[in-house]
Design an enzyme around this catalytic site. Structure first.
Site, PDB file in Angstrom:
ATOM      1  N   ASP A   1       0.870  -1.180   0.000  1.00 34.81           N
ATOM      2  CA  ASP A   1       0.000   0.000   0.000  1.00 34.81           C
ATOM      3  C   ASP A   1       0.909   1.232   0.000  1.00 34.81           C
ATOM      4  O   ASP A   1       2.119   1.112   0.194  1.00 34.81           O
ATOM      5  CB  ASP A   1      -0.880  -0.008   1.272  1.00 34.81           C
ATOM      6  CG  ASP A   1      -1.767   1.231   1.378  1.00 34.81           C
ATOM      7  OD1 ASP A   1      -2.364   1.625   0.366  1.00 34.81           O
ATOM      8  OD2 ASP A   1      -1.848   1.818   2.474  1.00 34.81           O
ATOM      9  N   SER A   2       0.305   2.391  -0.167  1.00 37.93           N
ATOM     10  CA  SER A   2       1.071   3.636  -0.091  1.00 37.93           C
ATOM     11  C   SER A   2       1.612   3.855   1.325  1.00 37.93           C
ATOM     12  O   SER A   2       2.564   4.594   1.519  1.00 37.93           O
ATOM     13  CB  SER A   2       0.166   4.803  -0.451  1.00 37.93           C
ATOM     14  OG  SER A   2      -0.947   4.817   0.413  1.00 37.93           O
TER      15      SER A   2
ATOM     16  N   CYS B   1      -4.258  -1.419  -1.993  1.00 39.34           N
ATOM     17  CA  CYS B   1      -4.432   0.027  -2.138  1.00 39.34           C
ATOM     18  C   CYS B   1      -5.294   0.235  -3.380  1.00 39.34           C
ATOM     19  O   CYS B   1      -4.942  -0.269  -4.464  1.00 39.34           O
ATOM     20  CB  CYS B   1      -3.064   0.668  -2.327  1.00 39.34           C
ATOM     21  SG  CYS B   1      -3.119   2.427  -2.727  1.00 39.34           S
TER      22      CYS B   1
ATOM     23  N   GLU C   1      -4.703   9.541   8.757  1.00 39.44           N
ATOM     24  CA  GLU C   1      -3.258   9.463   9.035  1.00 39.44           C
ATOM     25  C   GLU C   1      -2.889  10.290  10.269  1.00 39.44           C
ATOM     26  O   GLU C   1      -1.996   9.929  11.017  1.00 39.44           O
ATOM     27  CB  GLU C   1      -2.453   9.994   7.841  1.00 39.44           C
ATOM     28  CG  GLU C   1      -2.454   9.093   6.629  1.00 39.44           C
ATOM     29  CD  GLU C   1      -1.524   7.907   6.768  1.00 39.44           C
ATOM     30  OE1 GLU C   1      -0.638   7.949   7.642  1.00 39.44           O
ATOM     31  OE2 GLU C   1      -1.710   6.938   6.016  1.00 39.44           O
TER      32      GLU C   1
ATOM     33  N   CYS D   1     -11.143   2.696  -0.347  1.00 43.68           N
ATOM     34  CA  CYS D   1      -9.814   3.150   0.075  1.00 43.68           C
ATOM     35  C   CYS D   1      -9.499   2.349   1.333  1.00 43.68           C
ATOM     36  O   CYS D   1     -10.352   2.235   2.234  1.00 43.68           O
ATOM     37  CB  CYS D   1      -9.816   4.639   0.380  1.00 43.68           C
ATOM     38  SG  CYS D   1      -8.264   5.193   1.125  1.00 43.68           S
TER      39      CYS D   1
ATOM     40  N   HIS E   1      -7.787   2.882   3.816  1.00 42.32           N
ATOM     41  CA  HIS E   1      -7.770   3.611   5.096  1.00 42.32           C
ATOM     42  C   HIS E   1      -9.160   3.651   5.741  1.00 42.32           C
ATOM     43  O   HIS E   1      -9.281   3.800   6.957  1.00 42.32           O
ATOM     44  CB  HIS E   1      -7.340   5.069   4.882  1.00 42.32           C
ATOM     45  CG  HIS E   1      -5.866   5.268   4.753  1.00 42.32           C
ATOM     46  ND1 HIS E   1      -5.143   4.815   3.679  1.00 42.32           N
ATOM     47  CD2 HIS E   1      -4.970   5.876   5.581  1.00 42.32           C
ATOM     48  CE1 HIS E   1      -3.873   5.146   3.847  1.00 42.32           C
ATOM     49  NE2 HIS E   1      -3.741   5.784   4.990  1.00 42.32           N
TER      50      HIS E   1
END
Ligand code: DGL
Length: 275
Positions: A16-17, A79, A160, A192, A194
Protein backbone atom coordinates in the site's frame (compact mmCIF):
# COMPACT_ATOMS: atom_id res chain seq x y z
CA UNK A 1 16.05 -13.95 -0.46
CA UNK A 2 13.89 -16.60 1.16
CA UNK A 3 14.03 -19.93 -0.57
CA UNK A 4 11.92 -22.95 0.11
CA UNK A 5 11.40 -26.18 -1.72
CA UNK A 6 7.68 -26.06 -0.90
CA UNK A 7 6.07 -23.32 -3.05
CA UNK A 8 3.10 -23.17 -0.64
CA UNK A 9 5.47 -22.09 2.16
CA UNK A 10 6.39 -18.90 0.28
CA UNK A 11 4.97 -15.69 1.80
CA UNK A 12 2.14 -13.45 0.62
CA UNK A 13 3.34 -9.96 -0.36
CA UNK A 14 1.03 -7.04 0.38
CA UNK A 15 1.58 -3.39 -0.43
CA UNK A 16 0.00 0.00 0.00
CA UNK A 17 1.07 3.64 -0.09
CA UNK A 18 1.44 3.46 3.67
CA UNK A 19 -0.25 1.68 6.51
CA UNK A 20 -3.84 1.78 5.16
CA UNK A 21 -3.34 -1.64 3.56
CA UNK A 22 -2.80 -3.09 7.01
CA UNK A 23 -6.61 -3.20 7.29
CA UNK A 24 -6.54 -5.71 4.42
CA UNK A 25 -3.46 -7.50 5.80
CA UNK A 26 -5.37 -7.99 9.06
CA UNK A 27 -8.29 -9.58 7.19
CA UNK A 28 -5.88 -11.88 5.32
CA UNK A 29 -4.11 -12.87 8.56
CA UNK A 30 -7.45 -13.64 10.20
CA UNK A 31 -8.72 -15.75 7.30
CA UNK A 32 -5.38 -17.46 6.61
CA UNK A 33 -3.59 -17.69 9.98
CA UNK A 34 -0.83 -19.98 8.67
CA UNK A 35 0.30 -17.63 5.92
CA UNK A 36 3.44 -15.56 6.36
CA UNK A 37 2.96 -11.95 5.25
CA UNK A 38 5.52 -9.53 3.87
CA UNK A 39 4.00 -6.06 4.00
CA UNK A 40 5.42 -3.02 2.22
CA UNK A 41 4.11 0.47 3.03
CA UNK A 42 5.47 3.11 0.66
CA UNK A 43 5.37 5.84 3.29
CA UNK A 44 8.02 7.88 1.44
CA UNK A 45 5.51 8.47 -1.38
CA UNK A 46 2.23 8.71 0.52
CA UNK A 47 -0.42 9.79 -0.45
CA UNK A 48 -0.83 7.89 -3.73
CA UNK A 49 -4.33 9.34 -4.14
CA UNK A 50 -2.85 12.67 -5.19
CA UNK A 51 -0.08 11.28 -7.44
CA UNK A 52 -0.04 10.82 -11.21
CA UNK A 53 -0.74 7.41 -12.73
CA UNK A 54 2.85 7.26 -14.05
CA UNK A 55 4.34 7.91 -10.61
CA UNK A 56 2.17 5.26 -8.93
CA UNK A 57 3.12 2.76 -11.65
CA UNK A 58 6.83 3.41 -11.07
CA UNK A 59 6.49 2.97 -7.29
CA UNK A 60 4.40 -0.18 -7.69
CA UNK A 61 6.89 -1.89 -10.00
CA UNK A 62 9.74 -1.05 -7.64
CA UNK A 63 7.80 -2.51 -4.68
CA UNK A 64 7.06 -5.66 -6.68
CA UNK A 65 10.80 -6.12 -7.13
CA UNK A 66 11.19 -6.08 -3.35
CA UNK A 67 8.34 -8.56 -2.86
CA UNK A 68 9.59 -10.87 -5.61
CA UNK A 69 13.06 -10.85 -4.03
CA UNK A 70 11.30 -12.06 -0.88
CA UNK A 71 9.97 -14.93 -3.02
CA UNK A 72 6.29 -14.03 -2.55
CA UNK A 73 3.84 -16.48 -4.13
CA UNK A 74 1.10 -13.85 -4.35
CA UNK A 75 1.18 -10.05 -4.47
CA UNK A 76 -1.85 -8.26 -3.10
CA UNK A 77 -2.16 -4.60 -4.05
CA UNK A 78 -3.89 -3.48 -0.85
CA UNK A 79 -4.43 0.03 -2.14
CA UNK A 80 -7.28 1.13 -4.37
CA UNK A 81 -5.27 4.00 -5.87
CA UNK A 82 -2.43 1.65 -6.89
CA UNK A 83 -4.94 -0.98 -8.08
CA UNK A 84 -6.58 1.69 -10.26
CA UNK A 85 -3.31 3.01 -11.65
CA UNK A 86 -1.05 -0.03 -11.85
CA UNK A 87 -2.88 -3.39 -11.61
CA UNK A 88 -2.58 -4.30 -15.31
CA UNK A 89 1.04 -3.16 -15.46
CA UNK A 90 1.97 -5.06 -12.29
CA UNK A 91 0.34 -8.23 -13.64
CA UNK A 92 2.34 -7.96 -16.83
CA UNK A 93 5.53 -7.17 -14.93
CA UNK A 94 5.17 -10.01 -12.43
CA UNK A 95 4.12 -12.52 -15.10
CA UNK A 96 4.19 -16.10 -13.88
CA UNK A 97 6.44 -15.35 -10.89
CA UNK A 98 3.50 -14.67 -8.55
CA UNK A 99 -0.29 -14.37 -8.52
CA UNK A 100 -1.41 -10.71 -8.52
CA UNK A 101 -4.64 -9.57 -6.87
CA UNK A 102 -5.90 -5.99 -6.63
CA UNK A 103 -8.74 -4.39 -4.67
CA UNK A 104 -11.06 -3.63 -7.57
CA UNK A 105 -12.12 -6.89 -9.26
CA UNK A 106 -13.20 -8.70 -6.05
CA UNK A 107 -15.31 -5.70 -5.02
CA UNK A 108 -16.85 -5.29 -8.47
CA UNK A 109 -17.93 -8.91 -8.53
CA UNK A 110 -19.33 -8.66 -4.96
CA UNK A 111 -21.34 -5.57 -5.91
CA UNK A 112 -22.60 -7.32 -9.06
CA UNK A 113 -23.76 -10.31 -7.01
CA UNK A 114 -25.50 -8.31 -4.29
CA UNK A 115 -26.64 -5.03 -5.83
CA UNK A 116 -27.81 -5.75 -9.39
CA UNK A 117 -30.29 -3.09 -10.50
CA UNK A 118 -29.69 -0.99 -7.37
CA UNK A 119 -27.97 2.32 -6.51
CA UNK A 120 -24.54 1.93 -4.92
CA UNK A 121 -22.29 4.70 -3.57
CA UNK A 122 -18.51 4.65 -3.49
CA UNK A 123 -15.91 6.87 -1.83
CA UNK A 124 -12.17 6.84 -2.57
CA UNK A 125 -9.17 8.99 -3.41
CA UNK A 126 -8.98 11.35 -6.39
CA UNK A 127 -6.87 8.77 -8.26
CA UNK A 128 -9.36 5.94 -7.69
CA UNK A 129 -12.50 7.91 -8.47
CA UNK A 130 -10.89 9.98 -11.26
CA UNK A 131 -9.72 6.80 -13.02
CA UNK A 132 -13.37 5.76 -13.38
CA UNK A 133 -12.20 2.15 -13.14
CA UNK A 134 -14.97 1.00 -10.80
CA UNK A 135 -17.62 2.51 -13.07
CA UNK A 136 -16.10 0.92 -16.20
CA UNK A 137 -15.88 -2.52 -14.61
CA UNK A 138 -19.32 -2.33 -13.01
CA UNK A 139 -20.85 -1.18 -16.31
CA UNK A 140 -19.15 -4.10 -18.07
CA UNK A 141 -21.13 -6.47 -15.82
CA UNK A 142 -24.27 -5.04 -17.43
CA UNK A 143 -26.32 -5.79 -14.30
CA UNK A 144 -27.90 -2.37 -13.94
CA UNK A 145 -25.86 -1.32 -10.87
CA UNK A 146 -26.21 2.46 -10.63
CA UNK A 147 -22.85 3.67 -9.26
CA UNK A 148 -22.47 7.03 -7.51
CA UNK A 149 -18.78 7.74 -6.85
CA UNK A 150 -17.32 10.63 -4.88
CA UNK A 151 -13.66 11.54 -4.29
CA UNK A 152 -13.12 12.30 -0.60
CA UNK A 153 -9.49 13.52 -0.50
CA UNK A 154 -9.54 14.91 3.05
CA UNK A 155 -10.24 11.54 4.63
CA UNK A 156 -6.80 9.93 4.16
CA UNK A 157 -4.78 12.77 5.77
CA UNK A 158 -7.42 13.03 8.48
CA UNK A 159 -7.07 9.33 9.34
CA UNK A 160 -3.26 9.46 9.04
CA UNK A 161 -3.28 12.28 11.58
CA UNK A 162 -5.29 10.15 13.99
CA UNK A 163 -8.58 12.01 13.62
CA UNK A 164 -11.08 9.22 13.32
CA UNK A 165 -13.39 9.21 16.27
CA UNK A 166 -14.07 12.76 17.29
CA UNK A 167 -15.96 15.90 16.36
CA UNK A 168 -13.53 17.01 13.62
CA UNK A 169 -13.76 13.75 11.69
CA UNK A 170 -17.51 13.57 12.26
CA UNK A 171 -17.98 16.97 10.59
CA UNK A 172 -15.77 16.11 7.60
CA UNK A 173 -17.45 12.71 7.13
CA UNK A 174 -20.89 14.29 7.40
CA UNK A 175 -20.00 16.97 4.82
CA UNK A 176 -18.89 14.33 2.30
CA UNK A 177 -21.77 11.91 2.89
CA UNK A 178 -24.33 14.71 2.58
CA UNK A 179 -23.07 15.42 -0.97
CA UNK A 180 -25.75 15.25 -3.70
CA UNK A 181 -23.89 12.43 -5.47
CA UNK A 182 -24.39 10.09 -2.50
CA UNK A 183 -28.11 10.56 -1.96
CA UNK A 184 -30.55 7.66 -2.52
CA UNK A 185 -27.90 4.92 -2.34
CA UNK A 186 -28.50 1.50 -0.74
CA UNK A 187 -24.89 0.67 0.04
CA UNK A 188 -21.58 2.51 0.23
CA UNK A 189 -18.30 0.91 -0.88
CA UNK A 190 -15.25 2.03 1.12
CA UNK A 191 -12.90 2.11 -1.88
CA UNK A 192 -9.81 3.15 0.07
CA UNK A 193 -8.01 0.86 2.48
CA UNK A 194 -7.77 3.61 5.10
CA UNK A 195 -11.53 3.91 5.41
CA UNK A 196 -12.38 0.79 7.46
CA UNK A 197 -11.03 2.82 10.39
CA UNK A 198 -13.91 5.29 10.04
CA UNK A 199 -16.55 2.65 9.26
CA UNK A 200 -18.19 3.05 12.72
CA UNK A 201 -18.62 6.80 12.16
CA UNK A 202 -20.00 6.27 8.65
CA UNK A 203 -22.46 3.71 10.05
CA UNK A 204 -23.46 6.17 12.78
CA UNK A 205 -24.24 8.73 10.09
CA UNK A 206 -26.47 6.34 8.15
CA UNK A 207 -28.21 4.74 11.17
CA UNK A 208 -28.79 1.51 9.25
CA UNK A 209 -30.27 3.18 6.13
CA UNK A 210 -27.25 2.28 3.98
CA UNK A 211 -25.09 -0.87 4.15
CA UNK A 212 -21.42 0.12 4.52
CA UNK A 213 -19.12 -2.28 2.67
CA UNK A 214 -15.57 -2.75 3.95
CA UNK A 215 -13.98 -4.77 1.11
CA UNK A 216 -11.18 -6.25 3.27
CA UNK A 217 -12.95 -9.55 3.89
CA UNK A 218 -14.10 -9.91 0.28
CA UNK A 219 -10.50 -9.37 -0.90
CA UNK A 220 -9.10 -11.75 1.74
CA UNK A 221 -11.57 -14.40 0.53
CA UNK A 222 -10.35 -13.87 -3.04
CA UNK A 223 -6.75 -14.39 -1.88
CA UNK A 224 -7.76 -17.63 -0.13
CA UNK A 225 -9.58 -18.90 -3.24
CA UNK A 226 -6.68 -18.04 -5.56
CA UNK A 227 -4.19 -19.91 -3.36
CA UNK A 228 -6.49 -22.89 -2.83
CA UNK A 229 -7.12 -23.18 -6.59
CA UNK A 230 -3.37 -23.58 -7.16
CA UNK A 231 -2.67 -25.77 -4.11
CA UNK A 232 -0.64 -22.93 -2.64
CA UNK A 233 -2.24 -22.59 0.80
CA UNK A 234 0.45 -22.67 3.52
CA UNK A 235 0.58 -25.89 5.49
CA UNK A 236 -0.77 -25.69 9.05
CA UNK A 237 1.38 -26.37 12.08
CA UNK A 238 4.21 -25.01 14.17
CA UNK A 239 4.27 -21.63 15.85
CA UNK A 240 2.47 -18.69 14.20
CA UNK A 241 4.15 -17.26 11.11
CA UNK A 242 6.61 -14.35 11.54
CA UNK A 243 5.28 -11.51 9.42
CA UNK A 244 7.55 -8.75 8.12
CA UNK A 245 6.53 -5.13 7.78
CA UNK A 246 8.63 -2.73 5.73
CA UNK A 247 8.20 1.01 5.14
CA UNK A 248 10.13 3.13 2.65
CA UNK A 249 10.35 6.01 5.14
CA UNK A 250 10.34 5.40 8.85
CA UNK A 251 8.73 7.60 11.45
CA UNK A 252 7.87 6.75 15.02
CA UNK A 253 4.31 7.98 14.52
CA UNK A 254 3.79 5.45 11.74
CA UNK A 255 4.97 2.69 14.00
CA UNK A 256 2.49 3.80 16.63
CA UNK A 257 -0.39 3.97 14.15
CA UNK A 258 0.31 0.52 12.73
CA UNK A 259 -1.14 -1.04 15.88
CA UNK A 260 -4.47 0.68 15.21
CA UNK A 261 -4.55 -0.43 11.57
CA UNK A 262 -3.35 -4.00 12.11
CA UNK A 263 -5.04 -4.51 15.48
CA UNK A 264 -1.86 -5.67 17.19
CA UNK A 265 1.71 -4.57 17.78
CA UNK A 266 3.77 -4.40 14.59
CA UNK A 267 7.47 -3.66 14.20
CA UNK A 268 8.25 -1.65 11.09
CA UNK A 269 11.57 -2.04 9.33
CA UNK A 270 12.98 0.71 7.16
CA UNK A 271 13.54 -0.37 3.53
CA UNK A 272 14.26 2.57 1.21
CA UNK A 273 12.96 2.00 -2.34
CA UNK A 274 15.70 4.12 -3.90
CA UNK A 275 19.11 4.22 -2.18
N1 DGL B 1 -4.92 3.40 0.99
C1 DGL B 1 -4.92 4.04 -0.30
C2 DGL B 1 -6.08 3.53 -1.16
O1 DGL B 1 -6.67 2.52 -0.89
C3 DGL B 1 -5.06 5.55 -0.26
C4 DGL B 1 -4.03 6.29 0.49
C5 DGL B 1 -3.25 7.22 -0.34
O2 DGL B 1 -3.80 8.19 -0.91
O3 DGL B 1 -2.06 7.01 -0.41
O4 DGL B 1 -6.39 4.16 -2.15
Amino acid sequence: MTTSSDPAARPIGIFDSGIGGLTVARAVAQRLPHERLVYFGDTAHLPYGEKSTAAIQAYSVKICDVLLRQNCKLILIACNSASAAAYELVREYVGSKAIVIGMIDPVVSYVGQHYAGRPVGLIGTKQTVGSNIYRKKIDQLDLGVDLHALATPLLVPMIEEGFFNGRVSEEIIRAYLAHDELQHIESLVLACTHFPLIKPQIEDYYQGRVAVLDPSDVVAATVAEALAARQLLAPAGGVGPAHHFYVSDFTRSFEESTRIFFGQEVQLEHYPLWE
